[in-house]
Structures are given as structure tokens and as C-alpha cells.
Motif scaffolding. Structure first.
Motif, PDB file in Angstrom:
ATOM      1  N   VAL A  46     -11.626  18.921 -18.155  1.00 32.19           N
ATOM      2  CA  VAL A  46     -11.020  19.185 -16.859  1.00 32.19           C
ATOM      3  C   VAL A  46     -11.798  20.304 -16.173  1.00 32.19           C
ATOM      4  O   VAL A  46     -12.006  21.368 -16.743  1.00 32.19           O
ATOM      5  CB  VAL A  46      -9.539  19.591 -17.021  1.00 32.19           C
ATOM      6  CG1 VAL A  46      -8.931  19.949 -15.693  1.00 32.19           C
ATOM      7  CG2 VAL A  46      -8.766  18.480 -17.685  1.00 32.19           C
ATOM      8  N   THR A  47     -12.260  20.024 -14.945  1.00 31.52           N
ATOM      9  CA  THR A  47     -13.005  21.038 -14.203  1.00 31.52           C
ATOM     10  C   THR A  47     -12.207  21.595 -13.032  1.00 31.52           C
ATOM     11  O   THR A  47     -12.530  22.668 -12.533  1.00 31.52           O
ATOM     12  CB  THR A  47     -14.328  20.457 -13.668  1.00 31.52           C
ATOM     13  OG1 THR A  47     -14.032  19.321 -12.852  1.00 31.52           O
ATOM     14  CG2 THR A  47     -15.241  20.041 -14.799  1.00 31.52           C
ATOM     15  N   SER A  48     -11.162  20.875 -12.603  1.00 32.17           N
ATOM     16  CA  SER A  48     -10.374  21.337 -11.467  1.00 32.17           C
ATOM     17  C   SER A  48      -8.962  20.763 -11.548  1.00 32.17           C
ATOM     18  O   SER A  48      -8.775  19.617 -11.942  1.00 32.17           O
ATOM     19  CB  SER A  48     -11.048  20.885 -10.170  1.00 32.17           C
ATOM     20  OG  SER A  48     -10.281  21.269  -9.059  1.00 32.17           O
ATOM     21  N   VAL A  49      -7.976  21.594 -11.187  1.00 28.79           N
ATOM     22  CA  VAL A  49      -6.586  21.138 -11.124  1.00 28.79           C
ATOM     23  C   VAL A  49      -6.020  21.480  -9.755  1.00 28.79           C
ATOM     24  O   VAL A  49      -6.553  22.321  -9.040  1.00 28.79           O
ATOM     25  CB  VAL A  49      -5.709  21.777 -12.231  1.00 28.79           C
ATOM     26  CG1 VAL A  49      -6.121  21.315 -13.598  1.00 28.79           C
ATOM     27  CG2 VAL A  49      -5.704  23.270 -12.135  1.00 28.79           C
ATOM     28  N   PRO A  85      -8.724  25.830 -23.022  1.00 31.37           N
ATOM     29  CA  PRO A  85      -8.780  24.572 -22.276  1.00 31.37           C
ATOM     30  C   PRO A  85      -7.384  24.190 -21.779  1.00 31.37           C
ATOM     31  O   PRO A  85      -6.369  24.633 -22.317  1.00 31.37           O
ATOM     32  CB  PRO A  85      -9.301  23.569 -23.293  1.00 31.37           C
ATOM     33  CG  PRO A  85      -9.045  24.175 -24.614  1.00 31.37           C
ATOM     34  CD  PRO A  85      -9.025  25.653 -24.423  1.00 31.37           C
ATOM     35  N   LEU A  86      -7.344  23.365 -20.759  1.00 32.06           N
ATOM     36  CA  LEU A  86      -6.077  22.915 -20.202  1.00 32.06           C
ATOM     37  C   LEU A  86      -5.321  22.092 -21.227  1.00 32.06           C
ATOM     38  O   LEU A  86      -5.868  21.172 -21.816  1.00 32.06           O
ATOM     39  CB  LEU A  86      -6.306  22.078 -18.949  1.00 32.06           C
ATOM     40  CG  LEU A  86      -5.037  21.569 -18.282  1.00 32.06           C
ATOM     41  CD1 LEU A  86      -4.301  22.723 -17.616  1.00 32.06           C
ATOM     42  CD2 LEU A  86      -5.355  20.509 -17.269  1.00 32.06           C
ATOM     43  N   GLN A  87      -4.084  22.450 -21.454  1.00 35.19           N
ATOM     44  CA  GLN A  87      -3.233  21.710 -22.367  1.00 35.19           C
ATOM     45  C   GLN A  87      -2.335  20.783 -21.553  1.00 35.19           C
ATOM     46  O   GLN A  87      -1.895  21.149 -20.470  1.00 35.19           O
ATOM     47  CB  GLN A  87      -2.398  22.668 -23.201  1.00 35.19           C
ATOM     48  CG  GLN A  87      -3.258  23.585 -24.049  1.00 35.19           C
ATOM     49  CD  GLN A  87      -2.438  24.639 -24.761  1.00 35.19           C
ATOM     50  OE1 GLN A  87      -1.224  24.639 -24.697  1.00 35.19           O
ATOM     51  NE2 GLN A  87      -3.124  25.542 -25.429  1.00 35.19           N
ATOM     52  N   GLN A 145       4.637  21.932 -17.153  1.00 43.34           N
ATOM     53  CA  GLN A 145       5.301  23.232 -17.010  1.00 43.34           C
ATOM     54  C   GLN A 145       4.977  23.898 -15.681  1.00 43.34           C
ATOM     55  O   GLN A 145       5.866  24.474 -15.050  1.00 43.34           O
ATOM     56  CB  GLN A 145       4.878  24.150 -18.157  1.00 43.34           C
ATOM     57  CG  GLN A 145       5.565  25.500 -18.132  1.00 43.34           C
ATOM     58  CD  GLN A 145       5.156  26.364 -19.309  1.00 43.34           C
ATOM     59  OE1 GLN A 145       4.333  25.982 -20.131  1.00 43.34           O
ATOM     60  NE2 GLN A 145       5.738  27.541 -19.390  1.00 43.34           N
ATOM     61  N   PHE A 146       3.740  23.836 -15.220  1.00 50.94           N
ATOM     62  CA  PHE A 146       3.327  24.538 -14.018  1.00 50.94           C
ATOM     63  C   PHE A 146       3.133  23.614 -12.815  1.00 50.94           C
ATOM     64  O   PHE A 146       2.696  24.066 -11.753  1.00 50.94           O
ATOM     65  CB  PHE A 146       2.039  25.320 -14.278  1.00 50.94           C
ATOM     66  CG  PHE A 146       2.188  26.339 -15.364  1.00 50.94           C
ATOM     67  CD1 PHE A 146       3.031  27.420 -15.229  1.00 50.94           C
ATOM     68  CD2 PHE A 146       1.494  26.195 -16.555  1.00 50.94           C
ATOM     69  CE1 PHE A 146       3.178  28.356 -16.232  1.00 50.94           C
ATOM     70  CE2 PHE A 146       1.624  27.126 -17.568  1.00 50.94           C
ATOM     71  CZ  PHE A 146       2.470  28.208 -17.413  1.00 50.94           C
ATOM     72  N   GLY A 147       3.431  22.338 -12.954  1.00 52.23           N
ATOM     73  CA  GLY A 147       3.321  21.401 -11.837  1.00 52.23           C
ATOM     74  C   GLY A 147       1.894  21.151 -11.412  1.00 52.23           C
ATOM     75  O   GLY A 147       1.591  21.098 -10.229  1.00 52.23           O
TER      76      GLY A 147
END
Length: 66
Positions: free
Chosen positions: A29-32, A8-10, A16-18
Motif C-alpha cells: 500500500v502506497t496511499s490511503v 505496514p498498513l494492517q 478502525q480509522f475509516g
């Protein structure tokens, strides 16, 4: 039925990855979205680029070890 993501998204990944959370469903979370792409634009390949779509080849090594 869709598969669960392996990791899962941390929250640290966002910094860190913007990343920015674009969609959430049921507290998951389903989309970033990439903030770097949003602000600076995505890298575009020029139509006349002769190397577009080619895979990079490994350079040959001619060094001999003794």
C-alpha cells in the motif's frame, strides 16, 4: 531510495480509522484515503477566525495540594 514505513498498513486499520486503499504498488500500500473526509468533507478554517494559526495555551493551575 525511499525508506520503508515503520509499520505496514494492517487490514484492521482500514475498518478502525475509516481508510480506503487508494494506491498499491508491488502488493504494498502506497496511499490511503480517509472515507470520513470523502463523505463529510474536511474541516475548514474560516478566514475571519481570530484564532486561526494560533497554538493553544495550557490553562494555569492554581490549586494547592496539602
Amino acid at each position: 531510495m525511499s525508506k520503508k514505513p515503520a509499520t505496514p498498513l494492517q487490514p484492521a486499520h482500514c475498518l478502525q480509522f475509516g481508510l480506503k486503499i487508494a494506491e498499491e504498488a508491488n502488493k504494498r500500500v502506497t496511499s490511503v484515503r480517509c472515507n470520513f473526509c470523502a463523505f463529510f468533507g474536511r474541516t475548514k478554517v474560516k478566514a475571519g477566525d481570530e484564532h486561526a494559526g494560533e497554538k493553544r495555551q495550557r490553562s494555569s493551575r492554581n490549586d494547592t495540594k496539602y
